[in-house]
Scaffold this motif. Structure first.
Motif, short mmCIF file in Angstrom:
data_model
loop_
_atom_site.label_atom_id
_atom_site.label_comp_id
_atom_site.label_asym_id
_atom_site.label_seq_id
_atom_site.Cartn_x
_atom_site.Cartn_y
_atom_site.Cartn_z
N LYS A 41 0.83 -1.19 0.00
CA LYS A 41 0.00 0.00 0.00
C LYS A 41 0.87 1.25 0.00
CE LYS A 41 -4.22 -1.67 2.25
NZ LYS A 41 -5.19 -1.40 3.35
N VAL A 42 0.29 2.35 -0.49
CA VAL A 42 0.95 3.64 -0.39
C VAL A 42 0.37 4.42 0.78
CG1 VAL A 42 1.40 5.83 -1.54
CG2 VAL A 42 1.50 3.70 -2.84
N ASN A 43 -0.96 4.57 0.83
CA ASN A 43 -1.63 5.28 1.91
C ASN A 43 -2.62 4.34 2.60
OD1 ASN A 43 -0.48 7.93 1.43
ND2 ASN A 43 -1.70 7.96 -0.44
N GLY A 44 -2.42 4.14 3.87
CA GLY A 44 -3.32 3.29 4.63
C GLY A 44 -2.59 2.21 5.39
N GLY A 45 -3.17 1.81 6.51
CA GLY A 45 -2.57 0.78 7.34
C GLY A 45 -2.86 -0.62 6.81
#
Length: 232
Positions: A41-45
């Motif tokens: 992922k780039v953005n997000g947990g």
């Protein structure tokens, strides 16, 4: 692992993760990384449920959480913490900005490294390589670190009964480095450091009477007894 390599690889890690595509996790528990799809992922947990398995797990902006008994390949994070439950098995762990917090009986086949963030491993951790951070504290308890523990600033506390291949406190680089706070290394009761303790900068080094260590290079040790040393 030299500190210079950590700073050089941080940007490489961030760029590689930002260019990656999102994939899905695998399901059945197997040896870490074997036959399971990666999670990128780039953005997000990223949260891996207890007892599940995945290949490599990586994100740029967001935390990573691996549940009890889970298995994964390489675990990489740029901005965010890494939380590992009990009895987690992974190939390696690498972070840039964020701490690493692990439950009991962690198994890391290779090493652990982070730039800005502490590392806390609960009882019984087994790391097959080096454990490295630039800015942060390292806390252990009955751990086995096959390689060397290395810091530039912060502290190391081996806890009780840990076995470590060696320790290095590196001389930091950069003109803006704050040298006012000395690094601190505590070798706890019944702990063993089989290799040398190398101090490239002034360091507060405390060694319990029951601990066994190799040669101390670049400084001297202060012996102590009891559970904790009397810190300055």
């Amino acid at each position: 692992m030299p500190m210079m390599r950590l700073t050089c690889t941080s940007l490489t890690l961030a760029l590689a993760l930002a260019c990656s595509t999102v994939a899905c996790a695998g399901q059945a528990p197997e040896p870490p990384g074997s036959g399971h799809r990666d999670i990128d992922k780039v953005n997000g947990g990223i949260k891996l449920p207890a007892g599940s398995s995945a290949g490599d797990v990586s994100t740029v902006n967001g935390g990573i959480s691996l549940g009890d008994g889970s298995r994964a390949g390489q675990v990489e994070n740029v901005n965010g913490g890494i939380d590992l439950g009990d009895s987690v098995t992974v190939e390696s762990i690498e972070g840039v900005n964020g701490g690493i917090d692990a439950g009991k009986e962690l198994q890391v086949k290779r090493g652990i490294e982070t730039v800005n963030g502490g590392v806390r491993l609960a009882a019984g951790a087994d790391v097959g390589g080096d454990l490295t951070t630039v800015n942060g504290s390292i806390e252990l308890d009955h751990a086995r670190i096959a390689g060397r523990i290395e810091i530039a600033a912060g502290s190391i506390d081996t806890g009780r009964g840990s076995h470590i291949g060696g320790i290095k406190v590196s001389k930091p680089g950069g003109s803006n480095w704050n040298n006012n706070r000395l690094p601190r290394v505590i070798i706890g009761p019944d702990s063993v450091v089989s290799g040398d303790i190398v101090l490239e900068r002034e360091t507060e080094l405390y060694v319990h009477d029951s601990a066994r260590i190799g040669a101390v290079r670049g400084g001297s040790a202060r012996p102590y007894s009891g559970d904790r040393p009397e810190l300055d």
